[in-house]
Scaffold this motif. Structure first.
Motif, short mmCIF file in Angstrom:
data_model
loop_
_atom_site.label_atom_id
_atom_site.label_comp_id
_atom_site.label_asym_id
_atom_site.label_seq_id
_atom_site.Cartn_x
_atom_site.Cartn_y
_atom_site.Cartn_z
N LYS A 153 0.83 -1.20 0.00
CA LYS A 153 0.00 0.00 0.00
C LYS A 153 0.86 1.25 0.00
O LYS A 153 0.61 2.20 -0.76
N ALA A 154 1.90 1.26 0.83
CA ALA A 154 2.78 2.43 0.89
C ALA A 154 3.50 2.66 -0.43
O ALA A 154 3.66 3.80 -0.89
N LEU A 155 3.93 1.58 -1.07
CA LEU A 155 4.66 1.68 -2.33
C LEU A 155 3.74 1.86 -3.54
O LEU A 155 4.21 2.17 -4.63
N GLY A 156 2.44 1.62 -3.35
CA GLY A 156 1.51 1.73 -4.47
C GLY A 156 1.62 0.58 -5.45
O GLY A 156 1.27 0.72 -6.63
N VAL A 157 2.07 -0.59 -4.98
CA VAL A 157 2.23 -1.76 -5.85
C VAL A 157 0.96 -2.60 -5.75
O VAL A 157 0.59 -3.05 -4.66
N LYS A 158 0.31 -2.85 -6.89
CA LYS A 158 -1.01 -3.48 -6.88
C LYS A 158 -1.04 -4.75 -7.73
O LYS A 158 -0.37 -4.85 -8.76
N VAL A 159 -1.85 -5.70 -7.26
CA VAL A 159 -2.01 -6.97 -7.95
C VAL A 159 -2.38 -6.76 -9.41
O VAL A 159 -1.79 -7.38 -10.32
N LYS A 160 -3.33 -5.89 -9.67
CA LYS A 160 -3.85 -5.72 -11.03
C LYS A 160 -2.79 -5.20 -12.01
O LYS A 160 -2.90 -5.43 -13.21
N ASP A 161 -1.78 -4.54 -11.49
CA ASP A 161 -0.73 -3.98 -12.35
C ASP A 161 0.46 -4.91 -12.54
O ASP A 161 1.11 -4.89 -13.59
N TRP A 162 0.77 -5.73 -11.52
CA TRP A 162 2.07 -6.40 -11.52
C TRP A 162 2.04 -7.91 -11.41
O TRP A 162 3.08 -8.56 -11.60
N ASP A 163 0.93 -8.53 -11.12
CA ASP A 163 0.92 -9.99 -11.01
C ASP A 163 1.33 -10.64 -12.32
O ASP A 163 0.86 -10.26 -13.40
N ALA A 164 2.24 -11.63 -12.21
CA ALA A 164 2.73 -12.42 -13.35
C ALA A 164 3.56 -11.60 -14.33
O ALA A 164 3.76 -12.01 -15.47
N ARG A 165 4.08 -10.47 -13.87
CA ARG A 165 4.93 -9.63 -14.72
C ARG A 165 6.40 -9.87 -14.41
O ARG A 165 6.75 -10.46 -13.38
N ARG A 166 7.25 -9.37 -15.28
CA ARG A 166 8.68 -9.26 -15.02
C ARG A 166 8.95 -7.85 -14.48
O ARG A 166 8.12 -6.96 -14.59
N PHE A 167 10.14 -7.66 -13.92
CA PHE A 167 10.52 -6.33 -13.50
C PHE A 167 10.66 -5.41 -14.70
O PHE A 167 11.01 -5.84 -15.80
N ASP A 168 10.40 -4.13 -14.47
CA ASP A 168 10.51 -3.09 -15.50
C ASP A 168 11.39 -2.00 -14.91
O ASP A 168 11.02 -1.36 -13.93
N LEU A 169 12.58 -1.82 -15.48
CA LEU A 169 13.55 -0.89 -14.90
C LEU A 169 13.08 0.56 -14.90
O LEU A 169 13.67 1.40 -14.23
N GLN A 170 12.02 0.85 -15.63
CA GLN A 170 11.46 2.20 -15.61
C GLN A 170 10.29 2.33 -14.64
O GLN A 170 9.79 3.43 -14.41
N ARG A 171 9.85 1.20 -14.06
CA ARG A 171 8.65 1.24 -13.21
C ARG A 171 8.81 0.54 -11.86
O ARG A 171 8.41 1.08 -10.83
N LEU A 172 9.33 -0.69 -11.87
CA LEU A 172 9.40 -1.48 -10.65
C LEU A 172 10.56 -2.46 -10.73
O LEU A 172 10.64 -3.25 -11.68
N PHE A 173 11.46 -2.41 -9.74
CA PHE A 173 12.57 -3.35 -9.69
C PHE A 173 13.15 -3.36 -8.29
O PHE A 173 12.74 -2.60 -7.41
N VAL A 174 14.11 -4.25 -8.06
CA VAL A 174 14.81 -4.34 -6.78
C VAL A 174 16.26 -3.95 -7.02
O VAL A 174 16.89 -4.44 -7.97
N GLU A 175 16.78 -3.08 -6.16
CA GLU A 175 18.13 -2.55 -6.36
C GLU A 175 19.07 -2.97 -5.23
O GLU A 175 18.67 -3.04 -4.06
N ASP A 176 20.30 -3.23 -5.60
CA ASP A 176 21.38 -3.44 -4.63
C ASP A 176 22.00 -2.09 -4.33
O ASP A 176 22.68 -1.51 -5.17
N VAL A 177 21.75 -1.57 -3.14
CA VAL A 177 22.28 -0.25 -2.75
C VAL A 177 23.50 -0.38 -1.85
O VAL A 177 23.95 0.59 -1.24
N GLY A 178 24.03 -1.60 -1.74
CA GLY A 178 25.23 -1.82 -0.95
C GLY A 178 24.98 -2.08 0.52
O GLY A 178 25.93 -2.11 1.31
N GLU A 179 23.71 -2.28 0.90
CA GLU A 179 23.38 -2.55 2.30
C GLU A 179 23.18 -4.05 2.50
O GLU A 179 22.70 -4.74 1.61
N GLN A 180 23.55 -4.53 3.68
CA GLN A 180 23.27 -5.92 4.04
C GLN A 180 23.15 -6.03 5.55
O GLN A 180 23.73 -5.23 6.28
N PRO A 181 22.40 -7.02 6.02
CA PRO A 181 22.24 -7.18 7.47
C PRO A 181 23.55 -7.55 8.14
O PRO A 181 24.41 -8.20 7.53
#
Length: 238
Positions: A153-181
């Motif tokens: 909800k906070a990110l605005g990521v919705k089932v109707k837009d993204w289910d069964a999709r691939r990542f889109d570097l202009q819209r939604l993806f996961v980034e490595d920002v150099g952080e780790q636990p």
């Protein structure tokens, strides 16, 4: 509908995770995703959250959706690593990524708002506007993404837009920002019905953010060795 994925970076120096990153065992992927940042563009803003809590699921695991069999709705779970699988949980959207092997996946259980040069104060304000508290007030940042549906909800990521999709570097993806636990807490997953492999220790929490996740695994009464294990960053038991 989101555009098809593109190879062009959304900004110079961006470090999106490649699809091959997700092509690994679900538990390993669940650990490796901690510290990575989900980026979702809404209008001119990138809304971002650091992943702090994940759960791994397998085809043979009675607690998984995939164990119920292949359907058109669940097809992303049976696809190659890096497909997006979304569903509704208690009326809210939930975000999962397929892992190595048909039916295996990782649920993004909770996150923490990520602020940097790409996602600044305006992005945080937009996330708070997306996900106010029960009285309509802005949630404190540490509670904004503290649960799988609150995160979406906070990110605005919705089932109707993204289910069964691939990542889109202009819209939604996961980034490595150099952080780790510094360390990872491993414990049983949450909300699994009795008799559905609820005992399996497939939940992973960034120990630094334990009190900001869905349910604090270090809360009073929890005992190391009985209720949870503390893992090193590499995944080896401490």
């Amino acid at each position: 509908m989101p555009a098809e994925p593109t190879l062009s970076l959304p900004w110079p120096g961006a470090r999106p995770l490649p699809d091959t990153f997700f092509d690994r065992d679900a538990q390993l992927l669940a650990c490796e995703l901690l510290g990575k940042v989900i980026r979702h563009r809404v209008g001119a803003l990138w809304l971002s959250a650091r992943i702090i809590e994940t759960e791994a699921y397998y085809l043979v695991d009675k607690g998984s959706h995939a164990s119920l069999g292949y359907t058109e709705k669940r097809k992303a779970l049976f696809a190659d690593g890096g497909h997006i699988y979304m569903y509704y949980a208690r009326g809210g959207d939930s975000l999962n990524f397929s892992a190595q092997g048909p039916g295996n996946a990782v649920l993004i259980k909770s996150g923490h708002p990520w602020i940097d040069a790409i996602s600044g104060a305006d992005s945080l304000t937009a996330m708070q506007r997306n996900n106010p508290d029960s009285l309509g007030r802005p949630r404190a940042p540490e509670r904004l993404c503290a649960g799988q549906t609150l995160l979406c909800k906070a990110l605005g990521v919705k089932v109707k837009d993204w289910d069964a999709r691939r990542f889109d570097l202009q819209r939604l993806f996961v980034e490595d920002v150099g952080e780790q636990p510094h360390s990872i807490i491993q414990c049983a997953r949450l909300g699994i019905p009795q008799g559905r492999d609820e005992h399996l220790p497939y939940r992973f929490v960034d120990a630094q953010y334990a009190r900001h996740c869905t349910r604090n695994p270090l809360r009073r009464g929890q005992v190391e060795g009985r209720d949870y294990r503390l893992l090193s960053v590499s995944g080896a038991e401490r």
